[in-house]
Design a protein around this motif. Structure first.
Motif, PDB file in Angstrom:
ATOM      1  N   ASN A 211      54.807 -44.664 105.162  1.00 22.35           N
ATOM      2  CA  ASN A 211      53.892 -45.287 104.205  1.00 22.35           C
ATOM      3  C   ASN A 211      53.993 -44.507 102.892  1.00 22.35           C
ATOM      4  OD1 ASN A 211      51.748 -46.391 102.767  1.00 22.35           O
ATOM      5  ND2 ASN A 211      50.162 -45.408 104.024  1.00 22.35           N
ATOM      6  N   ALA A 212      54.730 -45.077 101.944  1.00 18.12           N
ATOM      7  CA  ALA A 212      54.915 -44.451 100.635  1.00 18.12           C
ATOM      8  C   ALA A 212      54.400 -45.390  99.552  1.00 18.12           C
ATOM      9  CB  ALA A 212      56.391 -44.125 100.404  1.00 18.12           C
ATOM     10  N   ALA A 213      53.245 -45.968  99.793  1.00 23.33           N
ATOM     11  CA  ALA A 213      52.706 -47.004  98.914  1.00 23.33           C
ATOM     12  C   ALA A 213      51.917 -46.450  97.742  1.00 23.33           C
ATOM     13  CB  ALA A 213      51.830 -47.967  99.720  1.00 23.33           C
ATOM     14  N   GLY A 214      51.940 -45.137  97.547  1.00 23.26           N
ATOM     15  CA  GLY A 214      51.289 -44.558  96.372  1.00 23.26           C
ATOM     16  C   GLY A 214      49.799 -44.833  96.366  1.00 23.26           C
ATOM     17  N   PRO A 215      49.261 -45.389  95.263  1.00 28.43           N
ATOM     18  CA  PRO A 215      47.822 -45.664  95.210  1.00 28.43           C
ATOM     19  C   PRO A 215      47.361 -46.745  96.179  1.00 28.43           C
ATOM     20  CG  PRO A 215      48.918 -46.522  93.263  1.00 28.43           C
ATOM     21  CD  PRO A 215      49.931 -45.699  93.999  1.00 28.43           C
ATOM     22  N   ILE A 354      54.312 -41.923 109.228  1.00 29.36           N
ATOM     23  CA  ILE A 354      54.197 -40.817 108.285  1.00 29.36           C
ATOM     24  C   ILE A 354      53.725 -41.374 106.955  1.00 29.36           C
ATOM     25  CG2 ILE A 354      55.412 -38.946 107.097  1.00 29.36           C
ATOM     26  CD1 ILE A 354      57.450 -38.951 109.366  1.00 29.36           C
ATOM     27  N   SER A 355      52.636 -40.819 106.417  1.00 25.22           N
ATOM     28  CA  SER A 355      52.094 -41.262 105.134  1.00 25.22           C
ATOM     29  C   SER A 355      52.199 -40.147 104.105  1.00 25.22           C
ATOM     30  CB  SER A 355      50.627 -41.687 105.278  1.00 25.22           C
ATOM     31  OG  SER A 355      50.504 -42.840 106.084  1.00 25.22           O
ATOM     32  N   ILE A 356      52.624 -40.512 102.900  1.00 27.54           N
ATOM     33  CA  ILE A 356      52.683 -39.572 101.777  1.00 27.54           C
ATOM     34  C   ILE A 356      51.437 -39.796 100.938  1.00 27.54           C
ATOM     35  CG2 ILE A 356      53.988 -38.805  99.766  1.00 27.54           C
ATOM     36  CD1 ILE A 356      56.474 -40.093 101.093  1.00 27.54           C
ATOM     37  N   LEU A 357      50.651 -38.744 100.755  1.00 27.55           N
ATOM     38  CA  LEU A 357      49.381 -38.849 100.050  1.00 27.55           C
ATOM     39  C   LEU A 357      49.403 -37.910  98.842  1.00 27.55           C
ATOM     40  CD1 LEU A 357      47.141 -38.625 103.240  1.00 27.55           C
ATOM     41  CD2 LEU A 357      47.977 -40.709 102.119  1.00 27.55           C
TER      42      LEU A 357
END
Length: 501
Positions: A211-215, A354-357
């Protein structure tokens, strides 16, 4: 699900800088990779930055030494692997009455020069603005300043070329493809995608999702993925304004505002000045972000307090606003929330996620490397981390000598004007030959859309860089939108839609 559905090792949600960086890294290690972006690549936060690759000098005040050190290391890497997109820039930091004193600025710059590896950029030094040529751009009562070096970047092209390299290494890059819903079946992800141009739906499968969806990362977790109690993000809007050129210096300026924040004034696209940024909490959909009258007035006021030539809201030619996804620590002003990132691993029903926050554009490559390292722990290692050395597409020229690329381009294609050769070299580097081919005169490039934009370049952008609309071309693949009128925009849209081919 049909037995013939595409099955990936790793599927990325989000076509910003982090998502495309992950896709590039993973594809290069031998994983099968798919990426879905609901709009155009870099259409969100990744095209709305201050266009800098930097360590973040102001974060030394909040003692975020680790984040600054990492960013400075990444700055050096990006100057090496993307010399056409990331280039050195000198910054002038005036000493202002009532702001941070000279001794504190000197100490901060001393640390800044020594926290990270610095092989490509000069160190900081003190300036007497009464003698330095940059002083002519500033108000005459400003006497002292410091100069230091960081990098400027074409942010949206950085994203697109990561995607291009990922695709060249086997990744499927799907734009205008929205993730509608997911489910887990037999330990694997089943992901429903909707084509936003045709509304057609299809389903793909993957062993692991990033999950690299940014905002939009939190809303993806809550909505399409259905996670319970996902990490919370604090959305902070950063706005910028663009005016006609306000000073002749090639250097940029960093101004200390009276509220303790800093504002950049940067030479932009030869004829303009970029001023930003603000830090304001944002509510509502990230795609609805827009500068307010208060933000415009703030940026004009700060710039006018330092520049010899003042600026007012009527001078603004264009503005843009991006939403930064920051880790929500529950307190503090928007300006003081950490820009550091977190990588969250909270699987769903045994399927790895995996999420990028949060995070900074400058650190995207290292973030992607860590994400793929973690993915490999689930999927099984295929190859080692590799992205710190090979150049991005177009960046394979000796010693990062972009001037030599311009010179060679002008010699090979003498019909190009100097400004055209410069723009093409800075955007495409050694990829220019793919666009210009065997052309010996301007007419060989097909229709001229003005602004130095040819039919050959549009064909390249549509066929190799996923451009579908005039907005994709004029504001993300290039910054020619500052020179485009309604007639040119309509002509480009019609051509890309196949109406005039």
């Amino acid at each position: 699900m049909s037995g013939g559905a595409t099955f990936y090792d790793l599927f990325v949600i989000g076509g910003g800088v982090n998502g495309c960086g992950v896709a590039r890294d993973a594809a290069g290690r031998g994983f099968s990779v798919g990426l879905a972006e609901k709009d155009d690549l870099a259409s969100g936060t990744s095209s709305k930055s201050t266009k800098l690759v930097h360590g973040g000098l102001r974060y030394l005040e909040t003692l975020e030494f680790g984040m600054v050190r990492e960013a400075l290391r990444e700055r050096e890497i990006l100057l090496t692997i993307a010399p056409h997109l990331v280039r050195p820039m000198r910054f002038i930091l005036p000493v202002a009455p009532g702001a941070r004193p000279a001794w504190l600025l000197r100490l901060g710059l001393f640390l800044y020069d020594r926290l990270g590896v610095r092989q490509k950029l000069p160190g900081a030094k003190a300036l007497d603005l009464r003698k330095a040529p940059e002083g002519a751009a500033l108000r005459p009562d400003l006497r002292k300043a410091f100069s230091y070096w960081d990098g400027r970047v074409d942010d949206s092209r950085l994203v697109v070329l990561n995607a291009r390299d990922a695709a060249d290494r086997g990744a499927d890059i799907l734009t205008r493809a929205e993730v509608m819903r997911t489910r887990v079946e037999d330990g694997a992800w089943r992901i429903a995608l909707r084509d936003r141009q045709t509304s057609a739906e299809r389903e793909i499968a993957a062993r692991l999702v990033v999950n690299a969806a940014g905002p939009w990362a939190e809303s993806v977790l809550r909505g399409a993925i259905g996670a319970r109690n996902p990490p919370r993000l604090r959305l902070v809007r950063g706005s910028h304004i663009v005016t006609r050129k306000l000073f002749d210096s090639d250097a940029a300026f960093l101004f200390q505002a009276d509220d303790g924040r800093v504002v950049f004034a940067i030479p932009y696209q030869n004829d303009f000045t970029l001023i930003g940024t603000t830090d304001v909490d944002h509510s509502g959909a990230p795609e609805k972000a827009a500068i307010t009258a208060e933000e415009t007035a703030y940026l004009c006021r700060v710039a006018s307090a330092f520049l010899a030539r003042g600026v007012a809201p009527p001078d603004v030619l264009w503005s843009f606003s991006g939403v930064r996804p920051l880790n929500d620590d529950g307190g503090g002003t928007a300006a003081k929330v950490s820009r550091d990132y977190a990588i969250d691993e909270t699987g769903i029903e045994g399927a790895p996620l995996i999420s990028i926050l949060g995070g900074k554009l400058t650190a995207f490559r290292h973030v992607a490397e860590q994400v793929v390292d973690r993915a490999a722990a689930h999927l099984g290692a295929r190859g080692r981390a590799w992205t710190a050395t090979p150049p991005l597409p177009g960046g394979d020229f000796s010693n990062g000598d972009l001037a030599a690329v311009e010179k060679d381009l002008a010699a090979k294609y003498p019909f190009l004007r100097a400004a055209e050769a410069r723009r093409l070299a800075h955007a495409y580097g050694t990829l220019c030959d793919e666009i210009l081919g065997a052309a010996r005169r301007r007419e060989d490039l097909g229709r001229n859309f003005g602004m130095g934009l040819s039919e050959a370049e549009l064909d390249y952008l549509a066929g190799r860089e996923w451009a579908r609309t005039a907005e994709d071309v004029l504001w993300r693949r290039s910054k020619l939108g500052l020179h485009a009128d309604a007639e040119k925009i309509a002509a480009i849209d019609a051509f890309l839609a196949g109406e005039e081919k």
